[in-house]
Structures are given as structure tokens and as C-alpha cells.
Write a protein that holds these residues in place. Structure first.
Motif, short mmCIF file in Angstrom:
data_model
loop_
_atom_site.label_atom_id
_atom_site.label_comp_id
_atom_site.label_asym_id
_atom_site.label_seq_id
_atom_site.Cartn_x
_atom_site.Cartn_y
_atom_site.Cartn_z
N LEU A 172 0.83 -1.21 0.00
CA LEU A 172 0.00 0.00 0.00
C LEU A 172 0.86 1.25 0.00
CD1 LEU A 172 -2.88 -0.96 2.48
CD2 LEU A 172 -2.99 -0.78 -0.01
N SER A 173 1.94 1.23 0.76
CA SER A 173 2.86 2.36 0.77
C SER A 173 3.53 2.52 -0.59
CB SER A 173 3.91 2.19 1.86
OG SER A 173 4.91 3.20 1.77
N GLN A 174 3.96 1.42 -1.17
CA GLN A 174 4.62 1.46 -2.48
C GLN A 174 3.66 2.02 -3.53
OE1 GLN A 174 5.93 -2.59 -3.09
NE2 GLN A 174 6.73 -2.65 -1.01
N TRP A 175 2.43 1.55 -3.51
CA TRP A 175 1.45 2.03 -4.49
C TRP A 175 1.16 3.52 -4.30
CZ3 TRP A 175 -2.33 -2.67 -3.65
CH2 TRP A 175 -1.74 -3.81 -4.19
N GLY A 176 1.05 3.94 -3.04
CA GLY A 176 0.76 5.35 -2.77
C GLY A 176 1.86 6.26 -3.28
N VAL A 177 3.11 5.92 -2.99
CA VAL A 177 4.24 6.73 -3.47
C VAL A 177 4.29 6.71 -4.99
CG1 VAL A 177 6.76 6.92 -3.51
CG2 VAL A 177 5.57 6.41 -1.36
N ALA A 178 4.07 5.53 -5.59
CA ALA A 178 4.15 5.41 -7.05
C ALA A 178 3.06 6.24 -7.73
CB ALA A 178 4.03 3.95 -7.45
N GLY A 232 13.17 5.82 2.68
CA GLY A 232 14.30 5.24 3.41
C GLY A 232 14.43 3.75 3.25
N LEU A 233 13.53 3.12 2.49
CA LEU A 233 13.59 1.68 2.22
C LEU A 233 13.69 1.44 0.72
CD1 LEU A 233 10.98 0.12 4.67
CD2 LEU A 233 13.46 0.05 4.85
N TRP A 234 14.41 0.38 0.34
CA TRP A 234 14.58 0.10 -1.09
C TRP A 234 13.60 -0.97 -1.55
CZ3 TRP A 234 15.60 -4.10 -4.19
CH2 TRP A 234 15.95 -3.82 -5.52
N HIS A 235 13.00 -0.75 -2.70
CA HIS A 235 12.22 -1.77 -3.41
C HIS A 235 12.49 -1.61 -4.89
CE1 HIS A 235 9.81 -3.75 -0.33
NE2 HIS A 235 9.67 -2.59 0.26
N GLY A 236 12.63 -2.73 -5.57
CA GLY A 236 12.98 -2.68 -6.98
C GLY A 236 11.85 -2.26 -7.89
N HIS A 237 10.60 -2.46 -7.45
CA HIS A 237 9.44 -2.08 -8.26
C HIS A 237 8.22 -1.95 -7.34
CE1 HIS A 237 8.02 -6.20 -7.89
NE2 HIS A 237 9.18 -6.64 -8.34
N PRO A 238 7.14 -1.35 -7.82
CA PRO A 238 5.98 -1.10 -6.95
C PRO A 238 5.00 -2.26 -6.80
CG PRO A 238 5.64 -0.04 -9.06
CD PRO A 238 7.01 -0.64 -9.11
N HIS A 239 5.36 -3.45 -7.28
CA HIS A 239 4.52 -4.64 -7.09
C HIS A 239 3.14 -4.51 -7.74
CE1 HIS A 239 7.64 -5.42 -4.06
NE2 HIS A 239 7.36 -6.69 -4.24
N ASN A 240 3.06 -3.81 -8.83
CA ASN A 240 1.84 -3.76 -9.65
C ASN A 240 2.26 -3.31 -11.04
OD1 ASN A 240 -0.44 -2.00 -10.93
ND2 ASN A 240 -1.49 -3.36 -9.51
N VAL A 241 2.00 -4.15 -12.04
CA VAL A 241 2.55 -3.87 -13.36
C VAL A 241 1.91 -2.64 -14.00
CG1 VAL A 241 0.97 -5.30 -14.75
CG2 VAL A 241 3.36 -5.00 -15.47
N VAL A 242 0.64 -2.36 -13.72
CA VAL A 242 -0.02 -1.19 -14.30
C VAL A 242 0.62 0.09 -13.75
CG1 VAL A 242 -2.20 0.01 -14.63
CG2 VAL A 242 -2.16 -2.49 -14.54
N ILE A 243 0.78 0.12 -12.42
CA ILE A 243 1.41 1.28 -11.79
C ILE A 243 2.85 1.43 -12.26
CG2 ILE A 243 2.19 2.20 -9.57
CD1 ILE A 243 -0.29 0.97 -8.30
N ASP A 244 3.55 0.31 -12.37
CA ASP A 244 4.95 0.36 -12.80
C ASP A 244 5.07 0.87 -14.23
OD1 ASP A 244 7.78 -0.40 -12.12
OD2 ASP A 244 7.50 -1.61 -13.91
N LEU A 245 4.19 0.42 -15.10
CA LEU A 245 4.19 0.88 -16.49
C LEU A 245 3.94 2.37 -16.57
CD1 LEU A 245 2.33 -1.60 -18.89
CD2 LEU A 245 4.38 -0.28 -19.41
N ALA A 246 2.93 2.84 -15.85
CA ALA A 246 2.60 4.26 -15.89
C ALA A 246 3.71 5.11 -15.31
CB ALA A 246 1.29 4.51 -15.14
#
Length: 425
Positions: A296-302, A328-342
Motif C-alpha cells: 500500500l505504501s509502495q502504491w501510494g508513493v508510485a 528510506g527503504l529500497w524496493h525494486g518495483h511497486p509490485h503492480n505492473v499497471v502502476i509500474d508501467l505508468a
């Protein structure tokens, strides 16, 4: 001397498909899970030979959409904040747009798709065996075959510890591969008119695959087992299968969902294994996770980043650079391909790609794939499963799953261009 074996590779070749390309295509998919290098070389040959088609690629409107998406992605690279990574990231998309067209001759008939599905199932056996080996017998790599052409990196005890990963870097990715192979293994088990004795290998693989999925501890993969089952079995059996599935899932839901009254939850948890309900409601991580580590945090920031640059995005891999700066935390992608594409390539490119994928699924359904031969039903189910998995993860960043996914989409397009007669079985 080798002609009988080569003759078997020639079986079910669609009319107009290159004989050499058809052989390379089958062998490439057989080796895909085991060696991206060997499979990639074979599939590249098949792709080049598959481009010699009667109709030019621009005559298909689907390819026109992909050409427009490609142009948007390339334009976005000139303004990308991720620099050269944006150009490298095009490799996750542009070659597969080409493959989407070039592989269609090999998937133009139901017998060809059935054969390809069986090769994918056969290629999954090493994933199951190595996964069980690392968990129960402590197998640890790397193992090298053919002078290093095939290298298997295995971690004793799984990765993360206690979770089956097999030939993949992480258990969730292994779960995604097993999930896309599951409908085809089930189809091989259900196909008629083969006697049950001849279905024994399919039964062993299917049982091993289900066990491997359970041991990945991947909730997505568990859900895929349930989602694909009624789709492959077919509507004719839904009258008893759907109530049975519902009966089995009710205790799981009562045991796993928060807010369920204790009067109902206690007996449900006594019935359902703790390893299942605790994993489904994240009980084992309760109170341990930082908010920034959640999806949820990843999606919100993305989504906030998309709003800042909606037209051409930030460039591929930008999320992995920006997210640590903001949380302050690393993640390689936002765990949702639609959000990542956009986020990476802009809203327009994301909308067109997502709309195309859903159109392929919906159009095949409208053409009656639910009542098609069992392997075509499994094909649709496998594509749907992989699409669904990308809602909460992005397994396509493993090249082997990306290739398999585009082969599945290509098969849906081939089906829509030449739908098979409806039948049950």
C-alpha cells in the motif's frame, strides 16, 4: 538415425510455419525454465523464421497499437530521470512486441497450442525436482551442465529460507512459473480419450506441481490453483465444482480474514492448518513490518510519482531510485505492473498495453474459448492467472516468465484469428 526424434518435433506443425522454426520454438520452451540462455537462442531463431508471414505486420491493428506504445516508450527515454537505465528497461518490452507477432505462426492451431503447453509442462519438471531437493535434501548449487551453458543456482533450504524457489531466484517467482504451468498440467491430466494408465506421468507431475506450489508459501500461487481449476475443468462441471470450492474456501476465509467473530474463527482455525491461515492474513508478520515496506505504501508513493510526470513517466527502474529517497527503504518495483508501467513510461503507454491484454482475454472469451478443447481453456486460464499475479507483483522481470507470458498472449491472438469449434473435453 535421429530422424524419428526429429519427426516427433515436426508433429502438429501449423500450416505455413517454418519447419526449423517450429522445432526451435518447441525446444526453446522446453528449456525455458532451465536455461534462459539456451532457450533464448532457440527462440530467437524461431522468431526470425516466424517473421516470414503472408501478411505484413502492420496489417494487424494490434501491432499498430504496440508500435505506438513503442514510440511513446522511446520518446520517454530522452527525458527519463533514470538515465541509461531507461534505455536498458526497453528490453523488457520492445523485443516482446516483436515476438508477439513473430510467434503467431507457431500457435495458429489448437494441436500446436496443445503441443506447446505440454512442452511447458515438461520444462517445469526440473523446477519441481530442484525445489523439492533444496528443501528436503539440502541441494545447493551452482550446478553446471553442458560446460556452463546451463547453470542452476540453488540455495539449500529455499529462498527465502523454508520456501521453495527451485531454479528461480525467489519463491514468489517460482510460484508464478508453477502457477502458469498448473492449468496445462491439469489439462494433460483431464485430456481425453487417453486411458488413465497413459495419464500417469501427467498425474505425477500435477501432484508434484501442487506440492511445489504449496511449498513456495506464495499466496498468489495458492490463489492461482483455485482460480484456474474451474476454468480448465469447464462450465459443464461447474454445477458441482463451484459449490464444492465454495464449501472448501469458507473455512479458509473464516480462519484468515480479520474481524471474523471468535465464535466462527476458532473452529475454522482448528480445521485449517495454521501455516495456511497465518500466511493468508500475514499473521507471522504482524507488528514487524515498517509501513514503507508494504505494498500500500509502495502504491501510494508510485501514484504520486505518476501524477508528477503523467505523460512519459520517469523511465524504467526510476522507482528503485526514488522510493528509497522518499521512504528510506529500497524496493525494486511497486509490485503492480499497471502502476509500474505508468510510472516508468507514462499513462498513455500503460493504458494501451493494459487495454490490449484485457481485450485479448475478453475477445477470446467472447469467441467461446470456455467451450473450446481443454488445452485452449487451459491456455486462457494460464494467461488470466499470469495477468492476475501482476496485480500484486511483477514476475515478468524474470526474463523466463516474461517470455512465457508473451507466448501466452500470442496464443490468445492466434486463437482469436482462427477460433476452434466448440466442444467439451
Amino acid at each position: 538415425m535421429n530422424q524419428p526424434w526429429l519427426g516427433r518435433l515436426d508433429a502438429a506443425r501449423p500450416e505455413g510455419a517454418s519447419p526449423l522454426g517450429w522445432r526451435c520454438f518447441q525446444l526453446g520452451l522446453l528449456l525455458l525454465a532451465s536455461s534462459a540462455l539456451l532457450a533464448g537462442a532457440l527462440l530467437l531463431v524461431a522468431l526470425i523464421l516466424g517473421c516470414h508471414q503472408r501478411l505484413p505486420w502492420w496489417r494487424d491493428r494490434v501491432n499498430q497499437v504496440l508500435l505506438l506504445v513503442s514510440a511513446l516508450m522511446v520518446l520517454g527515454c530522452f527525458t527519463a530521470s533514470s538515465g541509461w537505465l531507461a534505455w536498458v528497461g526497453l528490453g523488457n518490452w520492445l523485443p516482446f512486441f516483436w515476438a508477439f507477432w513473430g510467434y503467431q505462426p507457431y500457435l495458429a492451431s489448437a494441436p500446436a497450442r496443445r503441443r506447446v503447453a505440454l512442452w511447458l509442462v515438461a520444462g517445469t519438471v526440473p523446477v519441481i525436482v530442484t525445489g523439492l531437493g533444496q528443501l528436503f535434501w539440502g541441494w545447493s548449487g551452482p550446478f553446471q551442465i553442458l560446460g556452463g551453458a546451463i547453470i542452476w543456482h540453488l540455495k539449500a533450504g529455499g529462498n527465502p529460507p523454508g520456501r521453495l524457489a527451485g531454479l528461480f531466484d525467489y519463491a514468489n517467482i517460482a510460484g508464478a512459473w508453477l502457477a502458469l504451468a498448473w492449468p496445462f498440467a491439469l489439462a494433460a491430466l483431464l485430456q481425453r480419450p487417453q486411458p488413465w494408465l497413459k495419464r500417469l506421468p501427467a498425474l505425477l507431475i500435477t501432484v508434484g506441481l501442487v506440492a511445489a506450489v504449496a511449498l513456495t508459501d506464495s499466496r498468489n500461487a495458492w490463489g492461482a490453483l483455485v482460480l484456474a481449476l474451474p476454468l480448465v475443468v469447464g462450465p459443464a462441471r461447474w454445477i458441482w465444482l463451484l459449490p464444492l470450492l465454495l464449501l472448501l474456501l469458507i473455512p479458509v476465509g473464516l480462519a484468515s480474514l480479520p474481524g471474523v467473530p471468535l465464535l466462527l474463527q476458532a473452529p475454522a482455525r482448528a480445521l485449517v492448518p495454521e501455516a495456511v491461515w497465518a500466511r493468508l492474513n500475514d499473521f507471522k508478520f504482524a507488528g514487524e513490518r515498517d509501513l514503507a515496506s508494504t505494498r500500500l505504501s509502495q502504491w501510494g508513493v508510485a501514484v504520486g510519482l505518476i501524477a508528477e510526470r503523467p505523460w512519459f513517466g520517469w523511465g524504467a527502474a526510476a522507482f528503485s531510485v526514488i522510493y528509497p529517497l522518499r521512504t528510506g527503504l529500497w524496493h525494486g518495483h511497486p509490485h503492480n505492473v499497471v502502476i509500474d508501467l505508468a510510472l516508468s513510461h507514462g499513462l498513455a503507454a500503460a493504458v494501451m498495453v493494459v487495454a490490449l491484454v484485457f481485450w485479448l482475454l475478453i475477445w477470446a472469451a467472447r469467441l467461446g474459448i470456455a467451450a473450446a478443447p481443454v488445452f485452449d481453456r487451459a491456455w486462457w486460464a494460464s494467461a488470466l492467472v499470469l495477468v492476475t499475479l501482476h496485480a500484486t507483483d511483477i514476475p515478468m522481470y524474470d526474463s523466463r516468465i516474461n517470455i512465457a507470458g508473451w507466448v501466452l498472449l500470442c496464443g490468445l491472438r492466434a486463437y482469436s484469428l482462427n477460433p476452434q469449434p466448440r466442444q467439451q473435453g
